[in-house]
Enzyme design. Structure first.
Site, mmCIF file in Angstrom:
data_model
loop_
_atom_site.group_PDB
_atom_site.id
_atom_site.type_symbol
_atom_site.label_atom_id
_atom_site.label_comp_id
_atom_site.label_asym_id
_atom_site.label_seq_id
_atom_site.Cartn_x
_atom_site.Cartn_y
_atom_site.Cartn_z
ATOM 1 N N HIS A 124 0.823 -1.211 0.000
ATOM 2 C CA HIS A 124 0.000 0.000 0.000
ATOM 3 C C HIS A 124 0.855 1.258 0.000
ATOM 4 O O HIS A 124 0.456 2.286 -0.542
ATOM 5 C CB HIS A 124 -0.971 -0.012 1.186
ATOM 6 C CG HIS A 124 -2.268 -0.662 0.823
ATOM 7 N ND1 HIS A 124 -2.891 -1.578 1.612
ATOM 8 C CD2 HIS A 124 -3.031 -0.530 -0.279
ATOM 9 C CE1 HIS A 124 -3.998 -1.974 1.020
ATOM 10 N NE2 HIS A 124 -4.102 -1.366 -0.136
ATOM 11 N N ASP A 136 -0.223 -16.026 -17.142
ATOM 12 C CA ASP A 136 -0.332 -17.479 -17.037
ATOM 13 C C ASP A 136 0.028 -18.162 -18.348
ATOM 14 O O ASP A 136 0.591 -19.258 -18.343
ATOM 15 C CB ASP A 136 -1.752 -17.881 -16.617
ATOM 16 C CG ASP A 136 -1.904 -17.834 -15.106
ATOM 17 O OD1 ASP A 136 -0.971 -18.276 -14.409
ATOM 18 O OD2 ASP A 136 -2.933 -17.326 -14.632
HETATM 19 C C1 PEP Z 1 -2.922 -13.469 -16.532
HETATM 20 O O1 PEP Z 1 -2.729 -14.649 -16.212
HETATM 21 O O2 PEP Z 1 -2.275 -12.863 -17.399
HETATM 22 C C2 PEP Z 1 -3.951 -12.680 -15.832
HETATM 23 C C3 PEP Z 1 -4.282 -11.474 -16.230
HETATM 24 O O3 PEP Z 1 -4.532 -13.245 -14.751
HETATM 25 P P1 PEP Z 1 -3.861 -13.322 -13.304
HETATM 26 O O4 PEP Z 1 -2.586 -12.523 -13.331
HETATM 27 O O5 PEP Z 1 -4.875 -12.762 -12.359
HETATM 28 O O6 PEP Z 1 -3.646 -14.794 -13.154
HETATM 29 MG MG MG Z 2 -4.203 -15.750 -15.014
#
Ligand code: PEP
Ligand code: MG
Length: 586
Positions: free
Chosen positions: A197, A463
C-alpha cells in the site's frame, strides 16, 4: 567537527515512478519490543479483556483518522483505512489471540505477536504478489493494537520543513495518507514491494518512492543528501557532483515527460493512420477506478473478483457481491467493465474451499475448475454479476478455460443462473457478453473452436507464459526464462488473434504484456483490439500507439515472428523499433 557524509548506493524496488532529490528525514517506525511471559490461569480472562479494550481504542482512533482525512484527502483513498477497519472488526483476531492466551497461558502482547506471525506465514506462501502484500496490512493493524496495549499511541509522522525524502523501515497507509505532500519529495522504505500500500498510495499521490531497500534506515542518516529513482528502485546516498548532475537532468526530463503524458489524457487512443485500440485498466476494487480515467483509459478490461473472497471466514453472499460489482460498474460508467469470475485456487487460498495439499497447485483445482466443482458458489457469483450488469455496460469472462467441455459447463451454469433470476423476478442482463481468458496452451491450440462459442477472448499472458514455457511465474530462480517475447508466445498470440477475428469476435490482452510500451508495436501489429493494464501504464502505451502507424506495426510483428529466439526479438525491438519511435520508450 562535522563527520564526512558517506557515499553509497542502495538497490531495491521501484515503488512509485519519478526522480526525487532532497535531504533525508529518517523516521523511526520500528516495531515495539514484546516480551513473552506466563500468566496464571485465573488472570487469563483479564488479558482477554485488555485485548478487547485495545481493539476498541484502535477502532476509535482509526475512525477519527478516517474522519479527518475524508475532508483533507477526499473519499477515494480511504478504502485503505476501511480495509484496516474491517481487519480490526474481524472476529478471527479475537479468536486467534484469545486462543494463544488460553492455550499457551501467555500475555496478550505475546499472543498478538504469535497471531501476527501465523497470519504472515499464511500470506507469505501466496503466489500472487498483490495478495502477499496484503499480509502487511494485517501486520500494520496488529502493530496498531499493540501500541494501544502498551499505552503508546500511533502518532502521525512529524511535520518538517523544506523538501525532504522520508526514510522509514516501513510506512503504514495511514502514514502516507497523512503526509504533507507539499513538503515530501520522495519516500524510501526498507520493506514493501511494488504492490504494497505504501507503493500504491505513493503512486496515487505521485510521490516518487523506492521500497524494499532492506537497510536504508541503517545506512542513511538524517540530513544525508539523497537522489532516488522510483522507476529503477535506486537510492544514491550523498552522491558525488557528477551523479547528482545526472539525476537533476533525469528529473527535469522525467517531469517534462509527465507533463507531456498528461496532455495525452483526453486524446483518442488511436494510431496516426486512424486505427483505434481500446486501452483499459485492471482493477481489484472500485476505488481504483478513478485512476483509469485520470490516466486516459476507458473502462475496466479486467476486474479481478477474487479479493472479495479472500482473507475472511465466510464467503460473500449474493447481496455483498452485487454491491461490490455494482460499485465497480457505476464507477466506470459510461465505460465498460469486464468482470472475471472467481480465479482462486493454487496458492490464492480461500480456506473454506481449497482442496488440501495439492501436489501441483498451479495445475490443480483453481479458477473455473474450482467454480465448476462448487456450482452453488459459482451461480451465486453469476447471479450477482448478471444483476449488477444492468447498471452499465458489463461483460463477463471465465478464467483458465482449457477446453470446449469446460466452457460449455460454465455457460450452462450461466444459463442456470439466468433461469433462477427469471423465476425470482427483478432485473438482470439476459444478453451479457461472455468471454474467456486464454491462458492455457490447449486453449490456444483450439482457439478456432472456442471462438465460435464466445463473444470475446482476453489473453492472460502472465499465465500463458507460465504454462507455455513451464516456468513458475513466481519462481525468482527461473525469472530469466520467463520470456514474453519467446517465439512460442508470439506464435500463440498470433493464433489467438487470428482465430478471434476469423470468428468475428474481439481479441484483448489483460496480462502484464499489455502494459509494456515496448511490446505495443507487436501487439498492435498482430491485431489486438483491446489492451488492459495497470492504470498508471496507460499513458506510455497510449503515447507509443499514437505514434505507431498500424501498417508499420504489422511489419514489426511479422519481423518479430520470424525471429528464432526471445533475445533476437528483444534486440530487434531495441534497435529498429527504438529508432523508429525513439522518444516514446523512455
Ligand atoms: C494473466 O494470467 O495474465 C492474468 C491477467 O490473470 P492473473 O494474473 O490474475 O492470473
Ligand atoms: Mg491468469
Amino acid at each position: 567537527m562535522v563527520s564526512a557524509r558517506i557515499k553509497s548506493v542502495l538497490h531495491g524496488t521501484g515503488g512509485s515512478p519519478g526522480i526525487a532529490i532532497g535531504t533525508a528525514l529518517v523516521v523511526d517506525r520500528t516495531h515495539l519490543q514484546v516480551l513473552e511471559f506466563s500468566i496464571p490461569p485465573e488472570q487469563l480472562s483479564d488479558e482477554i479483556d485488555r485485548l478487547l479494550l485495545a481493539l476498541e481504542h484502535a477502532r476509535q482512533e482509526l475512525r477519527r483518522v478516517r474522519d479527518e482525512l475524508s475532508t483533507q484527502r477526499g473519499p477515494e483513498h480511504l478504502y485503505v483505512i476501511d480495509a484496516h477497519l474491517l481487519i480490526l472488526e474481524d472476529s478471527m483476531i479475537v479468536r486467534e489471540v484469545a486462543g494463544f492466551i488460553r492455550d499457551e497461558e501467555i500475555n496478550v502482547e505475546a499472543a498478538l505477536r504469535r497471531t501476527t506471525h501465523k497470519f504472515l506465514q499464511h500470506f507469505a506462501a501466496m503466489e500472487d504478489e498483490y495478495l502477499r502484500e496484503r499480509g502487511r496490512d494485517i501486520e500494520i493493524v496488529m502493530e496498531r493494537i499493540l501500541h494501544h496495549l502498551v499505552g503508546n499511541h500511533h502518532h502521525p509522522l512529524p511535520l518538517f520543513s523544506g523538501k525532504s525524502i522520508l526514510v522509514a523501515h516501513d510506512l503504514s497507509p495511514t502514514d502516507i495518507l497523512q503526509l504533507d505532500t507539499s513538503s515530501v519529495a520522495g519516500v524510501v522504505t526498507d520493506l514493501g514491494g511494488r504492490n504494497s500500500h505504501t507503493a500504491i498510495l505513493a503512486r496515487a499521490f505521485e510521490i516518487p518512492a523506492t521500497v524494499g531497500m532492506g537497510t536504508a534506515t541503517t545506512v542513511i542518516s538524517d540530513g544525508d543528501l539523497l537522489a532516488i529513482d522510483g522507476v529503477r528502485g535506486v537510492v544514491e546516498v550523498n552522491p558525488d557532483e557528477e551523479t547528482l548532475a545526472s539525476y537533476l537532468l533525469r528529473k527535469r526530463r522525467y517531469d517534462y515527460q509527465e507533463q507531456e503524458l498528461n496532455k495525452l489524457r483526453d486524446l483518442p487512443a488511436e494510431t496516426p493512420d486512424g486505427h483505434a485500440v481500446l486501452l483499459q485498466g485492471n482493477v481489484e476494487f472500485a476505488q481504483e477506478i478513478p485512476a483509469i480515467a485520470a490516466h486516459g483509459g476507458q473502462g475496466v478490461g479486467l476486474y479481478r473478483t477474487e479479493l472479495l473472497f479472500m482473507n475472511r471466514e465466510t464467503l460473500p453472499d449474493e447481496e455483498e457481491q452485487y454491491e461490490a460489482y455494482a460499485a465497480v460498474i457505476r464507477a466506470a460508467a459510461p465505460y465498460p467493465v469486464c468482470i472475471r469470475t472467481l480465479d482462486v485456487g493454487g496458492d490464492k487460498l480461500i480456506s473454506t474451499l481449497n482442496p488440501a495439499d495439492e501436489a501441483n497447485p498451479a495445475l490443480g483445482v483453481r479458477a473455473v475448475r474450482l467454480s465448476l466443482r462448487e456450482p452453488e458458489l459459482f451461480r451465486t457469483q453469476l447471479r450477482a454479476i448478471l444483476r449488477a450488469a444492468v447498471l452499465g455496460p458489463t461483460r463477463l469472462f471465465f478464467p483458465m478455460i482449457s477446453g470446449i467441455q469446460e466452457l460449455r459447463a460454465a455457460k450452462e451454469c450461466l444459463r442456470e443462473a439466468k433461469r433462477e433470476l427469471a423465476i425470482q423476478g427483478g432485473s438482470y442482463d439476459d444478453a451479457i457478453e461472455t468471454g474467456i481468458m486464454i491462458e492455457i496452451p490447449s486453449a490456444v491450440l483450439i482457439a478456432d473452436l472456442l471462438a465460435r462459442e464466445v463473444d470475446f477472448f482476453s489473453v492472460g499472458t502472465n499465465d500463458l507464459i507460465q504454462y507455455t514455457l513451464a516456468i513458475d511465474r513466481a519462481n525468482e530462480q527461473l525469472a530469466h526464462l520467463y520470456e514474453p517475447l519467446h517465439p512460442a508466445i508470439l506464435r500463440s498470440l498470433k493464433i489467438i488473434v487470428d482465430a478471434a477475428h476469423a470468428a468475428g469476435i474481439r481479441a484483448c490482452i489483460c496480462g502484464e504484456m499489455a502494459g509494456d510500451p515496448e511490446y505495443l508495436p507487436i501487439l498492435l501489429g498482430l491485431g489486438f483490439d483491446e489492451l488492459s493494464m495497470s492504470p498508471a501504464a496507460i499513458p506510455r502505451v497510449k503515447r507509443v500507439l499514437r505514434r505507431c502507424p498500424k501498417s508499420q506495426a504489422e511489419q514489426v510483428a511479422a519481423r518479430a515472428l520470424s525471429c528464432v529466439t526471445a533475445a533476437q526479438v528483444e534486440d530487434y525491438l531495441k534497435s529498429e523499433i527504438t529508432a523508429r519511435f525513439s522518444e516514446s520508450f523512455d
